[in-house]
Design a protein around this motif. Structure first.
Motif, mmCIF file in Angstrom:
data_model
loop_
_atom_site.group_PDB
_atom_site.id
_atom_site.type_symbol
_atom_site.label_atom_id
_atom_site.label_comp_id
_atom_site.label_asym_id
_atom_site.label_seq_id
_atom_site.Cartn_x
_atom_site.Cartn_y
_atom_site.Cartn_z
ATOM 1 N N ASP A 89 1.251 -0.870 -0.380
ATOM 2 C CA ASP A 89 -0.161 0.188 0.319
ATOM 3 C C ASP A 89 0.718 0.970 -0.164
ATOM 4 O O ASP A 89 1.526 1.051 0.853
ATOM 5 N N GLY A 90 0.551 2.587 -1.014
ATOM 6 C CA GLY A 90 1.406 3.268 -1.233
ATOM 7 C C GLY A 90 3.091 3.324 -2.068
ATOM 8 O O GLY A 90 3.259 3.814 -1.893
ATOM 9 N N THR A 91 2.913 1.925 -1.830
ATOM 10 C CA THR A 91 4.381 1.816 -2.980
ATOM 11 C C THR A 91 4.406 1.127 -3.948
ATOM 12 O O THR A 91 4.442 1.787 -4.650
ATOM 13 N N LEU A 92 3.244 -0.071 -4.632
ATOM 14 C CA LEU A 92 2.748 -0.382 -5.475
ATOM 15 C C LEU A 92 1.454 -0.058 -5.755
ATOM 16 O O LEU A 92 1.054 0.020 -7.186
ATOM 17 N N LEU A 93 0.850 0.486 -4.747
ATOM 18 C CA LEU A 93 -0.262 0.326 -5.171
ATOM 19 C C LEU A 93 -0.748 1.890 -4.522
ATOM 20 O O LEU A 93 -1.232 1.481 -3.440
ATOM 21 N N TYR A 94 -1.902 1.856 -5.248
ATOM 22 C CA TYR A 94 -3.058 3.229 -4.444
ATOM 23 C C TYR A 94 -4.325 2.046 -4.189
ATOM 24 O O TYR A 94 -5.243 2.300 -5.225
ATOM 25 N N THR A 95 -4.055 2.819 -2.768
ATOM 26 C CA THR A 95 -5.979 1.545 -2.167
ATOM 27 C C THR A 95 -6.458 2.705 -1.274
ATOM 28 O O THR A 95 -7.187 1.552 -0.604
ATOM 29 N N LEU A 96 -6.175 3.549 -1.208
ATOM 30 C CA LEU A 96 -7.188 4.104 -0.441
ATOM 31 C C LEU A 96 -8.201 4.835 -0.437
ATOM 32 O O LEU A 96 -9.476 4.404 0.638
ATOM 33 N N PRO A 97 -8.958 4.505 -1.908
ATOM 34 C CA PRO A 97 -10.214 4.199 -1.827
ATOM 35 C C PRO A 97 -11.256 3.127 -1.611
ATOM 36 O O PRO A 97 -12.091 2.541 -0.566
ATOM 37 N N SER A 98 -10.628 2.056 -1.734
ATOM 38 C CA SER A 98 -11.324 0.538 -1.331
ATOM 39 C C SER A 98 -11.284 0.729 0.623
ATOM 40 O O SER A 98 -12.278 0.116 0.544
ATOM 41 N N ILE A 99 -9.753 0.859 1.301
ATOM 42 C CA ILE A 99 -9.447 0.992 2.065
ATOM 43 C C ILE A 99 -10.877 1.944 2.896
ATOM 44 O O ILE A 99 -11.507 1.071 4.094
ATOM 45 N N THR A 100 -10.355 2.857 2.698
ATOM 46 C CA THR A 100 -11.230 3.801 3.043
ATOM 47 C C THR A 100 -13.341 3.079 3.075
ATOM 48 O O THR A 100 -14.441 3.537 3.852
ATOM 49 N N ALA A 101 -14.268 3.028 1.654
ATOM 50 C CA ALA A 101 -15.313 2.534 0.923
ATOM 51 C C ALA A 101 -15.640 1.637 2.270
ATOM 52 O O ALA A 101 -16.183 1.674 2.919
ATOM 53 N N ALA A 102 -14.752 0.364 2.728
ATOM 54 C CA ALA A 102 -14.596 -0.361 3.509
ATOM 55 C C ALA A 102 -14.661 -0.354 5.015
ATOM 56 O O ALA A 102 -15.650 -0.852 5.270
ATOM 57 N N LEU A 103 -14.193 0.218 5.541
ATOM 58 C CA LEU A 103 -13.998 1.293 6.315
ATOM 59 C C LEU A 103 -14.860 2.374 7.150
ATOM 60 O O LEU A 103 -16.147 1.503 7.588
ATOM 61 N N ASN A 104 -15.485 2.246 5.867
ATOM 62 C CA ASN A 104 -17.601 3.783 5.713
ATOM 63 C C ASN A 104 -18.286 2.491 6.250
ATOM 64 O O ASN A 104 -19.038 2.771 6.878
ATOM 65 N N ARG A 105 -18.581 1.888 5.257
ATOM 66 C CA ARG A 105 -19.446 0.347 5.385
ATOM 67 C C ARG A 105 -19.400 0.069 6.586
ATOM 68 O O ARG A 105 -20.870 -0.303 7.583
ATOM 69 N N THR A 106 -18.543 -0.161 7.239
ATOM 70 C CA THR A 106 -18.558 -0.801 8.312
ATOM 71 C C THR A 106 -19.164 -0.534 9.392
ATOM 72 O O THR A 106 -20.016 -0.378 10.365
ATOM 73 N N LEU A 107 -18.215 1.290 9.583
ATOM 74 C CA LEU A 107 -19.163 2.378 10.402
ATOM 75 C C LEU A 107 -20.480 1.866 10.233
ATOM 76 O O LEU A 107 -21.363 2.534 11.297
ATOM 77 N N GLU A 108 -20.657 2.539 9.043
ATOM 78 C CA GLU A 108 -22.664 2.617 8.986
ATOM 79 C C GLU A 108 -22.624 1.540 9.621
ATOM 80 O O GLU A 108 -24.375 2.068 10.043
ATOM 81 N N ARG A 109 -22.738 -0.194 9.137
ATOM 82 C CA ARG A 109 -23.434 -0.807 9.751
ATOM 83 C C ARG A 109 -23.724 -0.469 11.775
ATOM 84 O O ARG A 109 -24.217 -1.529 12.214
ATOM 85 N N TYR A 110 -22.105 -0.489 12.437
ATOM 86 C CA TYR A 110 -22.071 -0.095 13.513
ATOM 87 C C TYR A 110 -23.192 1.502 14.287
ATOM 88 O O TYR A 110 -22.206 1.420 15.083
ATOM 89 N N GLY A 111 -22.864 1.595 13.155
ATOM 90 C CA GLY A 111 -24.043 2.656 13.504
ATOM 91 C C GLY A 111 -22.969 4.360 13.790
ATOM 92 O O GLY A 111 -23.225 4.872 14.534
#
Length: 218
Positions: free
Chosen positions: A10-32
């Motif tokens: 992450d941050g060296t070979l691949l730009y992964t911030l959108p996928s990490i952020t999206a998964a994190l925010n979906r989980t945050l929403e699920r937990y209110g």
């Protein structure tokens, strides 16, 4: 001459911030809980999924949660991310060509990441096929970066000495790992840490572009 190039992911070979952020925010929403910004995720990534989740919960409404509930959230986040590991992710421009050129020059290419092992293998396979020779992510039986244990395991399994390797990373975690493992370490500033951040947190003069990295490694 160095024969093995060990990359952070992450941050060296691949730009992964959108996928990490999206998964994190979906989980945050699920937990209110409230959402977290991509910029804040950029500041937190690199240390491990657990580190990311712990700080996220402290900042989005889960500060008083028990250890058990935090682990439940971590498992839910990792499960969501494993189901959507490619979303918004892409290699940095020039990385695919760099890897192919290194392979053509006879180099052995490894990846070592704090991303969970199954997810690391999934995204590397998707974007780079079989170009990378060894991919190792975080495993519960091995301490996370910057602890060098995982790197030492890779070296022992392959019969490689530290003198044969470069390590390439983009964060202060990678710098600490490289120093702890005794590896010649190259830092890049096109990833998740700016040049200014790296100059504050490491002793490295970071490489600013994939093209410059290409020139150093070949």
């Amino acid at each position: 001459m160095k024969t093995v190039i060990l990359f952070d992911l992450d941050g060296t070979l691949l730009y992964t911030l959108p996928s990490i952020t999206a998964a994190l925010n979906r989980t945050l929403e699920r937990y209110g809980l409230s959402a977290i910004s991509l910029e804040r995720v950029r500041e937190l990534v690199g240390n491990s999924s657990r580190y990311l989740v712990e700080h996220t919960l402290d900042e989005t409404g889960g500060a008083a949660w028990s250890a058990e509930k935090r682990t439940e959230f971590l498992d839910a986040y990792n499960g969501d991310y494993l189901s959507h590991p490619i979303e918004g992710t892409h290699p940095y421009e020039g990385i695919a060509d760099l890897l192919q050129a290194l392979k053509a020059a006879g180099k052995t290419l490894w990846v070592y990441s704090n991303k969970p092992d199954a997810i690391a293998k999934e995204v590397v396979k998707h974007f780079f096929g079989d170009t990378l020779d060894v991919v190792r992510g975080f495993r519960e039986d091995t301490p996370r970066k910057p602890d060098p244990t995982g790197v030492f395991c890779m070296m022992e399994e392959a019969g490689v000495k530290k003198e044969d390797m470069y390590y390439v990373g983009d964060s202060e975690v990678d710098w600490k790992l490289g120093k702890a493992a005794g590896l010649e370490t190259i830092m890049v500033s096109y990833g998740f840490r700016t040049r200014e951040e790296l100059l504050r947190t490491t002793d490295a003069d970071p490489v600013a572009s994939v093209e410059a990295l290409h020139q150093m490694l070949l």
